[in-house]
Structures are given as structure tokens and as C-alpha cells.
Design an enzyme around this catalytic site. Structure first.
Site, PDB file in Angstrom:
ATOM      1  N   CYS A   2       0.162   7.594  22.853  1.00 52.38           N
ATOM      2  CA  CYS A   2      -0.929   7.878  22.088  1.00 52.38           C
ATOM      3  C   CYS A   2      -0.981   6.613  21.112  1.00 52.38           C
ATOM      4  CB  CYS A   2      -1.103   9.145  21.413  1.00 52.38           C
ATOM      5  SG  CYS A   2      -0.952  10.595  22.718  1.00 52.38           S
ATOM      6  N   ARG A  27      -0.332  -0.079  24.572  1.00 51.96           N
ATOM      7  CA  ARG A  27       0.621   1.026  24.559  1.00 51.96           C
ATOM      8  C   ARG A  27       0.635   2.045  25.821  1.00 51.96           C
ATOM      9  NH1 ARG A  27       2.293   2.381  18.922  1.00 51.96           N
ATOM     10  NH2 ARG A  27       2.208   4.379  19.536  1.00 51.96           N
ATOM     11  N   TRP A  74      -2.446   9.528  25.762  1.00 49.96           N
ATOM     12  CA  TRP A  74      -1.448   9.138  26.898  1.00 49.96           C
ATOM     13  C   TRP A  74      -1.129  10.701  27.178  1.00 49.96           C
ATOM     14  CZ3 TRP A  74       3.847  10.100  27.977  1.00 49.96           C
ATOM     15  CH2 TRP A  74       4.375   9.354  29.003  1.00 49.96           C
ATOM     16  N   ASN A  98      -0.427  11.759  17.681  1.00 54.65           N
ATOM     17  CA  ASN A  98       0.520  11.427  18.679  1.00 54.65           C
ATOM     18  C   ASN A  98       1.798  12.030  18.462  1.00 54.65           C
ATOM     19  OD1 ASN A  98       2.237   9.612  20.007  1.00 54.65           O
ATOM     20  ND2 ASN A  98       2.354   8.173  18.683  1.00 54.65           N
ATOM     21  N   GLY A  99       2.368  12.423  19.404  1.00 54.22           N
ATOM     22  CA  GLY A  99       3.768  13.108  19.448  1.00 54.22           C
ATOM     23  C   GLY A  99       3.401  14.429  20.195  1.00 54.22           C
ATOM     24  N   GLU A 479      17.536  -6.048  35.183  1.00 51.05           N
ATOM     25  CA  GLU A 479      16.359  -6.226  34.430  1.00 51.05           C
ATOM     26  C   GLU A 479      15.368  -6.778  35.338  1.00 51.05           C
ATOM     27  OE1 GLU A 479      15.063  -5.472  31.996  1.00 51.05           O
ATOM     28  OE2 GLU A 479      13.737  -6.862  31.483  1.00 51.05           O
ATOM     29  N   LYS A 483      11.674  -5.392  36.035  1.00 51.39           N
ATOM     30  CA  LYS A 483      10.366  -6.179  35.720  1.00 51.39           C
ATOM     31  C   LYS A 483       9.282  -5.948  37.046  1.00 51.39           C
ATOM     32  CE  LYS A 483      10.279  -6.243  32.611  1.00 51.39           C
ATOM     33  NZ  LYS A 483      11.327  -5.970  31.620  1.00 51.39           N
ATOM     34  N   GLU A 486       8.058  -2.137  37.647  1.00 54.76           N
ATOM     35  CA  GLU A 486       7.138  -1.599  36.556  1.00 54.76           C
ATOM     36  C   GLU A 486       5.865  -2.102  36.810  1.00 54.76           C
ATOM     37  OE1 GLU A 486       8.061  -1.975  32.693  1.00 54.76           O
ATOM     38  OE2 GLU A 486       9.178  -3.831  32.948  1.00 54.76           O
ATOM     39  N   HIS A 502      29.457  -0.305  49.392  1.00 52.73           N
ATOM     40  CA  HIS A 502      29.565   1.184  49.185  1.00 52.73           C
ATOM     41  C   HIS A 502      28.582   1.886  49.433  1.00 52.73           C
ATOM     42  CE1 HIS A 502      33.683   0.146  47.936  1.00 52.73           C
ATOM     43  NE2 HIS A 502      33.073  -0.778  47.262  1.00 52.73           N
ATOM     44  N   LYS A 601       3.827   1.420  26.254  1.00 49.67           N
ATOM     45  CA  LYS A 601       4.690   0.306  25.606  1.00 49.67           C
ATOM     46  C   LYS A 601       5.871   0.985  24.583  1.00 49.67           C
ATOM     47  CE  LYS A 601       6.011  -3.879  24.359  1.00 49.67           C
ATOM     48  NZ  LYS A 601       6.738  -4.423  25.367  1.00 49.67           N
TER      49      LYS A 601
HETATM   50  C1  F6R Z   1      10.594  -2.378  30.345  1.00 48.69           C
HETATM   51  C2  F6R Z   1      10.254  -1.966  28.878  1.00 48.69           C
HETATM   52  C3  F6R Z   1      10.848  -0.674  28.560  1.00 48.69           C
HETATM   53  C4  F6R Z   1      11.307  -0.632  27.152  1.00 48.69           C
HETATM   54  C5  F6R Z   1      12.164   0.551  26.650  1.00 48.69           C
HETATM   55  C6  F6R Z   1      12.529   0.569  25.211  1.00 48.69           C
HETATM   56  O1  F6R Z   1       9.833  -3.514  30.530  1.00 48.69           O
HETATM   57  O2  F6R Z   1       9.466  -2.416  28.100  1.00 48.69           O
HETATM   58  O3  F6R Z   1      11.976  -0.474  29.506  1.00 48.69           O
HETATM   59  O4  F6R Z   1      12.208  -1.683  27.191  1.00 48.69           O
HETATM   60  O5  F6R Z   1      10.978   1.675  26.732  1.00 48.69           O
HETATM   61  O6  F6R Z   1      11.545   0.449  24.284  1.00 48.69           O
HETATM   62  P1  F6R Z   1      11.935  -0.477  22.842  1.00 48.69           P
HETATM   63  O7  F6R Z   1      12.869  -1.788  23.234  1.00 48.69           O
HETATM   64  O8  F6R Z   1      10.911  -0.687  22.385  1.00 48.69           O
HETATM   65  O9  F6R Z   1      12.948   0.741  22.302  1.00 48.69           O
END
Ligand code: F6R
Length: 606
Positions: A2, A27, A74, A98-99, A479, A483, A486, A502, A601
Site C-alpha cells: 500500500c 510499489r 495492495w 499501510n500494514g 538472480e 528476474k 517475476e 541430483h 516493490k
Molecule cells: C526482486 C526484488 C525483490 C527484493 C526483495 C527485498 O527483483 O526486487 O526480491 O529484492 O523484496 O527488497 P529490499 O532489497 O528492498 O529489502
């Protein structure tokens, strides 16, 4: 998650709030709403879907007022719908939140018993009802909010507006909320990019703070009613940094910003001539006394920690344990006061990472955070903080945060190694020379974007990908897979290449591209063996390597060459083509790259 914005000033608030709300879109959210207090009553508009839907409705509604709140929701409790969208109202009090209110069911039952009628499925709706319940007993807004907040369990950042008192209150506990200080006007927001075009002066509210805005004045008290003083801090981010600047998506812009972001991370810290690394204002414990280092984070930041572990253990021979923050505190970790706990987070607001750091601190560990956002909770709460200086990261998929975090970890390793006497000035100088060359080398990978885009067009219709890497290249594989999945919603999984036989090898056929990260390092020969196994099963290899003459190149379906660098820095170069590949595949498939479905985000709830 949110997003909250609020305004108190002399200007019409509607456009200001909607503009700020669109800057919070990154976000992640599913509905949006606004409440404005004009000369008469508070008026509310809410819509399911994008902020644009709300903007359209507001065009005809002539909503006026110079005090207001707006929100992107959200969904946590209750489906995305207009009825569950914020603001929520009880009497003449409206609330955005938010929360998560953990005890909302209990509070709701009690309030229903007292005659309150609820219309949404949200946990949030108990807040305005609690406040009006206290107000019915003759209390003013500030006292009613104070008492209501004391009854809540969980996490919240709230904006509260009361019609009859023309007062706005912002309060927080374990969810971020900032106050923007303008000229004769105030803003509230969940984060800096939402209002950076309005001001660069901010107050970062602490847990249990309540900022009260009335008639152009602001004061901050705590939930016990005592005045508190919070510093106004100036940030060096600009409005332009939080805009797309000609790129089709924030993610693409941020991938291309990496050379500059890494240079900014090094600035003032990498002192090549002196063979020194210095982090201003950072006072680390004596490294000789460190028993163990913890590196804890979520998602992409966790992958960076895995690389950090490799760097530190290889060079410093100090044991490093990495963990996902969501797991760390629930496994009764054996943390000692001789441990250094490093929390890594782009946003500095990830709830699990904050909780993990608090847990480590309560067990006596020294704490250090590696963060991107000034004033964020992790930055404030850790004993020491090293900022990555990557600039705002708006695209949901983390890119420049990852490469700048690795850069900080590299510098940190040098700094500790120097203090331990492992590195002399000449060793440091040589290593700094390597990292100084990284921005230029990243730029040369970015120059290959057109050919990576062409490769994306060839691979976009595959429904499943495997990513393999060994040693320091395994987190890069993780990673790269993260990418891709997601933002394109294509299934992708990563494995340490040696683990393939394995189990995962069962998946391989000619319908499964296998991305192999195989620089010419100590794992080269073993990785070649794994690729042979893939090819023997008709797997289609996309090879990422710094070795143009890689022995598997002639048989790979695709080869992307990256420049050569030190072993420890190779992940910074190897990840860039994978970021681009994911981006172009998602874009070609027509996906919403910057706001992928279901993702937020900044994950501010556990
Ligand atoms: C993936 C991504 C998430 C963040 C994770 C941690 O692309 O963005 O996996 O890396 O939510 O977020 P931070 O770094 O803000 O703690």
C-alpha cells in the site's frame, strides 16, 4: 504494498495527491482512493484498478480541498474492490493505512457490540471506528487517535483526517511514513519518490510518532502525548531521478544507470592512491574479534548476500552465514555478541529484514545495514549504515540495487581485510583498480543490448528455463532466474550446476533453454562437464562467459560474452545480460514490466 500520500497547505490538493499517488504506483497495488476536505465535508472517491481510473472519475467530480489523503491498496484482508479500497470512514473520520492490524477481528467484534457498522472486509476499517469510539466519549482527534493506536497490534502507517476539526494526523509503527516539508505546506508519503518533485526536505517518522497538521502548523508527539523533536533532513535525490527520462520502463532505465550507480557507490570511499577504503561515519567492531558474520536479506538482496559470503570467506577467512530474513528469526539462530550482523536491503523497509536485524541485535550482535534509502528504518536502526547511493529504484524488479550492493560488499571486504593485515596498500590499490574499471565494463555489456533483444525474440515463447552456475556464479543464476520469472511470468529455476544431476536434469529436453553462467574461473572445467550433460539431453544452452573461446561456445544455442574482471566482481558483469534478457522477453510478451502482477516493490508486511 500500500502507498499513502497526504497534503496540508494552501493549494488545491486533488492534483497534487493524484500525481503523488501515480509516483507510488511502482510499489504495486490493486485499487486506489482519495479523500478531500474542502470548505464543507470530506468527499471520498475510490476505484478498483489503476490510479488512472481514479483520475478519470475525479475529472468530472470537481473534488476541492486543500487538505487530503490518498492511497493505493495492495490487498491483504479482502479482495481488491471498491468497497475494500481506502480511505475508510467512520463518522467524520477517514483513514488510509499501510500494514496489518493483527487483532482486528477482536476489535471488530467489540466495536460491533458497541453499535459500529462495518462495510468492508479489511482490517483497516477498525481504525476509524476505534477513533470515533473514543471521540464519542468527548475526546479530541489527537487523544482519540493516541488511544486508538495503543489498542492496535501489528504494523501500521496511517493518515487520518477529521472533518469537524480540520486536522490531519500521520502516525506509524513498523511501516514507513515520511513528512515532506514545503514552504507553508506539508506532505506525507510512504516514500521519497512520491513527493520528491514537491520538496527535498523530509522528516522520517519513528515508530509511535504522531505528526499533527492543523492550520499550516505541524507538531510531532508520541502515542503517550509527549512532544518529540525530529530532524528535517535534505536528500540529494532529484525529481528527474524518479522519472523514466525517455526509457520505455523504469527497469530499463535502471539497468542502464548501473555504470553511474556503481561509480556513485565508489565515490569518496575507494581511495586508490592511498590504497585505502573508507566508509565515512562507519565504526565497525574490531574485525579481529569477530566470530562470525551474518548476511541476511530477502529476494535479490539475499542473492547479493550469497555473493558477499563468497567474497568475505574467500578473502578474509571469517565464517559467513547467509539467511533469508523470513527464515532467520524463526529458527532460534545461534547469534553471539561477537558476531557482526549485516542486513542488506534496497528499500531499508522490508519487514522481514527489519525483524531479523532486531532479533540479532537483541542477541547482542553488532549491526550494520547496507541500504539504498536514506532515513529508512534499517538505515536508522542499525548501529552502522553504508548507503549504496544507487539513486531511486522504481522498477519492481531490482537491478542497480544488486550490483551496487555487491560493490559495497567488495569495498567492505577490502576495508576489513586491510584492518586485519590481510591486504596491504598495494593489494587494496590493485583491487580498487579492478572495481574502478567495472562501470566501463558494464557499459560495454549494455552496448550489446540490441543483440540480447534479438536473442530475447528467439527465446520468448519457451515456457520454462533453467539457470545454472557454480561457486560465485550460482547466486547470479538465482538472480537471473528471479528476474525472468517475476516480470515475464515464465517459469525459471536456478541450481548450483553440480546439483543438476541430483534431480533437475530430469527436466531437460529440447524445450528447455538452459542458461549457463560459466566464466573462465576455477569452476570452468566442471561447468563444461555440466553443459555436456545438458547437451547430451538435447538441452538448448544460452552461455554467459568472459571467454570468447569457451570450449562449449560452438555448441551453445546462444553465447553472450562479457568482459573479464576479478573473480569476485564477475557477478556484476554476468548479471547485466540476464537483466536485459528478462527485460526484453517480458517487454516483447507485452508484460507490465515495472509493475508485475502480485508483486510489491517494498514488502513492508511479513
Ligand atoms: C526482486 C526484488 C525483490 C527484493 C526483495 C527485498 O527483483 O526486487 O526480491 O529484492 O523484496 O527488497 P529490499 O532489497 O528492498 O529489502
Amino acid at each position: 504494498m500500500c502507498g499513502i500520500v497526504g497534503y496540508e497547505g494552501t493549494r488545491e490538493a486533488c492534483d497534487i495527491l493524484i500525481d503523488a499517488l501515480s509516483r507510488l504506483e511502482y510499489r504495486g497495488y490493486d485499487s486506489a482512493g482519495i479523500a478531500l476536505l474542502g470548505q464543507g465535508e470530506i468527499r471520498i472517491e475510490r476505484r478498483k484498478g489503476k490510479v488512472e481510473e481514479l483520475r478519470k472519475v475525479l475529472k468530472g467530480a470537481a473534488l476541492k480541498g486543500s487538505i487530503g489523503l490518498a492511497h493505493t491498496r495492495w490487498a491483504t484482508h479482502g479482495v481488491p474492490s471498491e468497497r475494500n479500497a481506502h480511505p475508510h470512514r467512520a463518522g467524520d473520520v477517514v483513514v488510509v493505512h499501510n500494514g496489518i492490524i493483527e487483532n482486528y477481528l477482536e476489535l471488530k467484534e467489540h466495536l460491533k457490540g458497541a453499535g459500529h457498522v462495518f462495510i468492508s472486509d479489511t482490517d483497516t476499517e477498525v481504525i476509524p471506528h476505534l477513533i470515533t469510539d473514543h471521540a464519542r466519549k468527548g475526546r479530541d482527534l489527537v487523544d482519540s487517535v493516541r488511544l486508538a493506536l495503543k489498542e492496535l497490534k501489528g504494523s501500521w502507517a496511517v493518515g487520518i483526517l477529521k472533518e469537524s476539526e480540520r486536522t490531519l494526523v500521520a502516525a506509524k509503527n513498523q511501516s514507513p511514513l515520511i513528512v515532506g516539508v514545503g514552504d507553508g505546506e506539508y506532505f506525507i508519503a510512504s516514500d521519497i519518490p512520491a513527493i520528491i518533485n514537491m520538496t527535498n526536505r523530509f522528516i522520517f517518522l519513528e515508530d509511535n510518532d504522531m505528526a499533527i497538521f492543523k492550520g499550516r502548523d505541524m507538531r510531532i508527539i508520541n502515542v503517550d502525548g509527549e512532544d518529540v523533536v525530529r530532524e528535517v533532513r535534505q536528500v540529494c535525490w532529484t525529481a528527474g531521478m524518479a522519472e523514466k527520462g525517455g526509457y520505455s520502463h523504469f527497469m530499463l532505465k535502471e539497468i542502464f544507470e548501473q555504470p553511474q550507480a556503481i561509480s556513485d557507490t565508489l565515490l569518496g570511499r575507494a581511495r586508490e592512491e592511498e590504497g585505502e577504503v573508507e566508509f565515512e561515519g562507519v565504526d565497525l567492531p574490531d574485525p579481529a574479534g569477530i566470530r562470525k558474520i551474518w548476511m541476511v536479506a530477502c529476494g535479490t538482496s539475499h542473492h547479493a548476500c550469497m555473493i558477499g559470503k563468497n567474497l568475505i570467506e574467500t578473502s578474509l577467512r571469517i565464517p559467513v552465514e547467509t539467511d533469508m530474513a523470513s527464515e532467520f528469526r524463526y529458527r532460534d539462530p545461534i547469534v553471539s555478541p561477537r558476531d557482526l550482523f549485516i542486513a542488506v536491503s534496497q528499500s531499508g523497509e522490508t519487514a522481514d529484514t527489519i525483524a531479523a536485524m532486531r532479533e540479532a541485535r537483541s542477541r547482542g550482535a553488532s549491526t550494520l545495514s547496507i541500504c539504498n534509502v536514506l532515513g529508512s528504518t534499517l538505515a536508522r536502526e542499525a548501529e552502522n549504515v553504508v548507503f549504496t547511493h544507487a539513486g531511486p529504484e522504481i522498477g519492481v524488479a531490482s537491478t542497480k540495487a544488486f550490483t551496487t550492493q555487491i560493490s559495497v560488499m567488495f569495498l567492505l571486504t577490502l576495508c576489513i581485510g586491510k584492518r586485519l593485515g590481510i591486504f596491504g596498500p598495494q593489494d587494496v590499490r590493485e583491487r580498487l583498480r579492478e572495481i574502478r574499471a567495472i562501470p566501463r565494463k558494464v557499459r560495454s555489456v549494455l552496448d550489446e543490448a540490441p543483440s540480447i533483444q534479438a536473442a530475447a525474440a528467439r527465446y520468448m515463447f519457451f515456457r520454462s528455463f533453467l539457470f545454472l552456475g557454480r561457486g560465485i556464479n550460482f547466486p547470479t543464476a538465482l538472480e537471473g532466474a528471479l528476474k525472468l520469472k517475476e516480470i515475464s511470468y515464465i517459469h525459471a529455476e536456478a541450481h548450483a550446476a553440480g546439483e543438476m544431476k541430483h534431480g533437475p536434469i530430469a527436466l531437460i529436453d529440447d524445450d528447455m533453454p538452459v542458461v549457463c553462467i560459466s566464466p573462465a574461473d576455477r569452476t570452468y572445467k566442471k561447468a563444461c562437464g555440466n553443459m555436456e550433460e545438458v547437451m547430451a539431453r538435447k538441452g538448448n544452452i544460452i552461455l554467459i562467459s568472459d571467454d570468447e573461446t569457451h570450449e562449449m561456445a560452438p555448441r551453445a544455442g546462444e553465447m553472450i560474452t562479457v568482459p573479464r574482471t576479478a573473480y569476485e566482481l564477475q557477478p556484476i558483469l554476468s548479471i547485466v545480460p540476464l537483466q536485459l534478457l528478462a527485460y526484453y522477453i517480458a517487454d516483447l510478451l507485452g508484460m507490465d514490466v515495472d509493475q508485475p502482477r502480485n508483486l510489491a516493490k517494498s514488502v513492508t508486511v511479513e
